[in-house]
Design a protein around this motif. Structure first.
Motif, PDB file in Angstrom:
ATOM      1  N   GLY A 188      44.527  13.399  10.846  1.00  0.00           N
ATOM      2  CA  GLY A 188      43.127  12.997  10.846  1.00  0.00           C
ATOM      3  C   GLY A 188      42.154  14.103  11.212  1.00  0.00           C
ATOM      4  O   GLY A 188      40.952  13.858  11.341  1.00  0.00           O
ATOM      5  N   TYR A 189      42.644  15.320  11.387  1.00  0.00           N
ATOM      6  CA  TYR A 189      41.768  16.433  11.775  1.00  0.00           C
ATOM      7  C   TYR A 189      40.678  16.611  10.727  1.00  0.00           C
ATOM      8  O   TYR A 189      40.958  16.866   9.562  1.00  0.00           O
ATOM      9  N   ALA A 190      39.434  16.449  11.147  1.00  0.00           N
ATOM     10  CA  ALA A 190      38.312  16.462  10.200  1.00  0.00           C
ATOM     11  C   ALA A 190      37.185  17.361  10.686  1.00  0.00           C
ATOM     12  O   ALA A 190      36.016  17.008  10.615  1.00  0.00           O
ATOM     13  N   PHE A 191      37.535  18.535  11.165  1.00  0.00           N
ATOM     14  CA  PHE A 191      36.519  19.446  11.681  1.00  0.00           C
ATOM     15  C   PHE A 191      35.384  19.667  10.686  1.00  0.00           C
ATOM     16  O   PHE A 191      34.219  19.750  11.057  1.00  0.00           O
ATOM     17  N   ILE A 192      35.721  19.726   9.431  1.00  0.00           N
ATOM     18  CA  ILE A 192      34.718  20.022   8.404  1.00  0.00           C
ATOM     19  C   ILE A 192      33.557  19.034   8.443  1.00  0.00           C
ATOM     20  O   ILE A 192      32.419  19.392   8.145  1.00  0.00           O
ATOM     21  N   ALA A 193      33.831  17.800   8.846  1.00  0.00           N
ATOM     22  CA  ALA A 193      32.780  16.780   8.883  1.00  0.00           C
ATOM     23  C   ALA A 193      31.728  17.077   9.952  1.00  0.00           C
ATOM     24  O   ALA A 193      30.604  16.583   9.860  1.00  0.00           O
ATOM     25  N   GLY A 194      32.064  17.897  10.924  1.00  0.00           N
ATOM     26  CA  GLY A 194      31.110  18.238  11.967  1.00  0.00           C
ATOM     27  C   GLY A 194      30.801  19.727  12.039  1.00  0.00           C
ATOM     28  O   GLY A 194      30.288  20.205  13.032  1.00  0.00           O
ATOM     29  N   PHE A 195      31.134  20.453  10.975  1.00  0.00           N
ATOM     30  CA  PHE A 195      30.905  21.902  10.934  1.00  0.00           C
ATOM     31  C   PHE A 195      29.415  22.137  10.709  1.00  0.00           C
ATOM     32  O   PHE A 195      28.942  22.302   9.597  1.00  0.00           O
ATOM     33  N   GLY A 196      28.663  22.123  11.805  1.00  0.00           N
ATOM     34  CA  GLY A 196      27.204  22.183  11.758  1.00  0.00           C
ATOM     35  C   GLY A 196      26.632  23.353  10.985  1.00  0.00           C
ATOM     36  O   GLY A 196      25.571  23.242  10.374  1.00  0.00           O
ATOM     37  N   HIS A 197      27.327  24.492  10.979  1.00  0.00           N
ATOM     38  CA  HIS A 197      26.811  25.644  10.248  1.00  0.00           C
ATOM     39  C   HIS A 197      26.711  25.367   8.755  1.00  0.00           C
ATOM     40  O   HIS A 197      25.858  25.928   8.074  1.00  0.00           O
ATOM     41  N   LEU A 198      27.562  24.515   8.270  1.00  0.00           N
ATOM     42  CA  LEU A 198      27.535  24.202   6.837  1.00  0.00           C
ATOM     43  C   LEU A 198      26.479  23.167   6.494  1.00  0.00           C
ATOM     44  O   LEU A 198      25.974  23.150   5.376  1.00  0.00           O
ATOM     45  N   PHE A 199      26.176  22.309   7.444  1.00  0.00           N
ATOM     46  CA  PHE A 199      25.324  21.161   7.133  1.00  0.00           C
ATOM     47  C   PHE A 199      24.053  21.096   7.967  1.00  0.00           C
ATOM     48  O   PHE A 199      23.419  20.064   8.056  1.00  0.00           O
ATOM     49  N   SER A 200      23.661  22.206   8.563  1.00  0.00           N
ATOM     50  CA  SER A 200      22.500  22.193   9.451  1.00  0.00           C
ATOM     51  C   SER A 200      21.176  22.285   8.715  1.00  0.00           C
ATOM     52  O   SER A 200      20.123  22.142   9.314  1.00  0.00           O
ATOM     53  N   SER A 201      21.207  22.560   7.423  1.00  0.00           N
ATOM     54  CA  SER A 201      19.979  22.608   6.639  1.00  0.00           C
ATOM     55  C   SER A 201      20.313  22.235   5.202  1.00  0.00           C
ATOM     56  O   SER A 201      21.476  22.024   4.865  1.00  0.00           O
ATOM     57  N   ALA A 202      19.309  22.197   4.379  1.00  0.00           N
ATOM     58  CA  ALA A 202      19.519  21.805   2.977  1.00  0.00           C
ATOM     59  C   ALA A 202      20.477  22.760   2.262  1.00  0.00           C
ATOM     60  O   ALA A 202      21.204  22.363   1.359  1.00  0.00           O
ATOM     61  N   VAL A 203      20.482  24.021   2.662  1.00  0.00           N
ATOM     62  CA  VAL A 203      21.365  24.981   2.007  1.00  0.00           C
ATOM     63  C   VAL A 203      22.521  25.409   2.897  1.00  0.00           C
ATOM     64  O   VAL A 203      23.391  26.152   2.472  1.00  0.00           O
ATOM     65  N   GLY A 204      22.553  24.944   4.146  1.00  0.00           N
ATOM     66  CA  GLY A 204      23.616  25.344   5.054  1.00  0.00           C
ATOM     67  C   GLY A 204      23.666  26.855   5.158  1.00  0.00           C
ATOM     68  O   GLY A 204      22.646  27.526   5.099  1.00  0.00           O
ATOM     69  N   TYR A 205      24.839  27.387   5.284  1.00  0.00           N
ATOM     70  CA  TYR A 205      24.987  28.832   5.335  1.00  0.00           C
ATOM     71  C   TYR A 205      25.218  29.405   3.947  1.00  0.00           C
ATOM     72  O   TYR A 205      25.310  30.607   3.792  1.00  0.00           O
ATOM     73  N   ALA A 206      25.355  28.539   2.966  1.00  0.00           N
ATOM     74  CA  ALA A 206      25.522  28.979   1.578  1.00  0.00           C
ATOM     75  C   ALA A 206      26.583  30.069   1.457  1.00  0.00           C
ATOM     76  O   ALA A 206      26.338  31.142   0.933  1.00  0.00           O
ATOM     77  N   ALA A 207      27.758  29.789   1.955  1.00  0.00           N
ATOM     78  CA  ALA A 207      28.900  30.705   1.898  1.00  0.00           C
ATOM     79  C   ALA A 207      28.653  31.976   2.704  1.00  0.00           C
ATOM     80  O   ALA A 207      29.196  33.021   2.396  1.00  0.00           O
ATOM     81  N   GLY A 208      27.865  31.904   3.745  1.00  0.00           N
ATOM     82  CA  GLY A 208      27.559  33.079   4.535  1.00  0.00           C
ATOM     83  C   GLY A 208      28.171  33.106   5.924  1.00  0.00           C
ATOM     84  O   GLY A 208      27.871  33.998   6.704  1.00  0.00           O
TER      85      GLY A 208
END
Length: 160
Positions: free
Chosen positions: A70-90
């Motif tokens: 059940g490990y779902a870190f991606i669901a709370g990976f704030g850097h990816l989802f903190s804005s409309a574009v996230g980190y955009a692979a950065g």
């Protein structure tokens, strides 16, 4: 309190503790970066299916122990989802900045932190051009070579 020097054995122990778990921390960051890049470049929901399981499989390659199902870190990976574009692979830029920092500092450490020639070379090749040229070109001009991982590995206690 006493003014006495720290005993050599304690000092060595303190130096070793500075890099305790450095490899785990580095691998964790690399796992985050690889997942971020893969999500932006490779992930196809039709082909790859559940994004949580897919990303967990990527991150598992960088983990020292097996993740639970059940490990779902991606669901709370704030850097990816903190804005409309996230980190955009950065996200990788965190680790890349550490590489450049450690490598550039090595030039100062080798010559002496306050060495005027290295300082002037840094100012002339990095600071003065600013954003006027490709940062990779500026860095190579300052160092006289491409960036190297060696200084970061040494600073992290992962190489001699």
């Amino acid at each position: 309190e006493t003014g006495a020097a720290i005993p050599e054995a304690l000092f060595e122990k303190m130096k070793r503790a500075r890099t305790y778990r450095a490899a785990n921390a580095m691998m964790r960051q690399l796992g985050f970066a690889a997942t971020d890049l893969a999500l932006h470049v490779d992930y196809d929901p039709v082909k790859d299916g559940d994004v949580v399981a897919w990303s967990r499989a990527i991150m598992q390659r960088y983990a020292p122990a097996e993740y639970f199902d059940g490990y779902a870190f991606i669901a709370g990976f704030g850097h990816l989802f903190s804005s409309a574009v996230g980190y955009a692979a950065g996200y990788y830029s965190y680790k890349w900045a550490e590489v450049l920092d450690a490598d550039a500092f090595a030039a100062f450490a080798k010559a002496g932190v306050f060495d005027r020639d290295v300082g002037e070379r840094f100012r002339r090749n990095i600071l003065e051009p600013g954003d006027g040229e490709d940062p990779a070109v500026l860095f190579e001009r300052f160092m006289g070579r491409a960036p190297s991982l060696d200084a970061l590995l040494e600073r992290s206690g992962l190489a001699a």
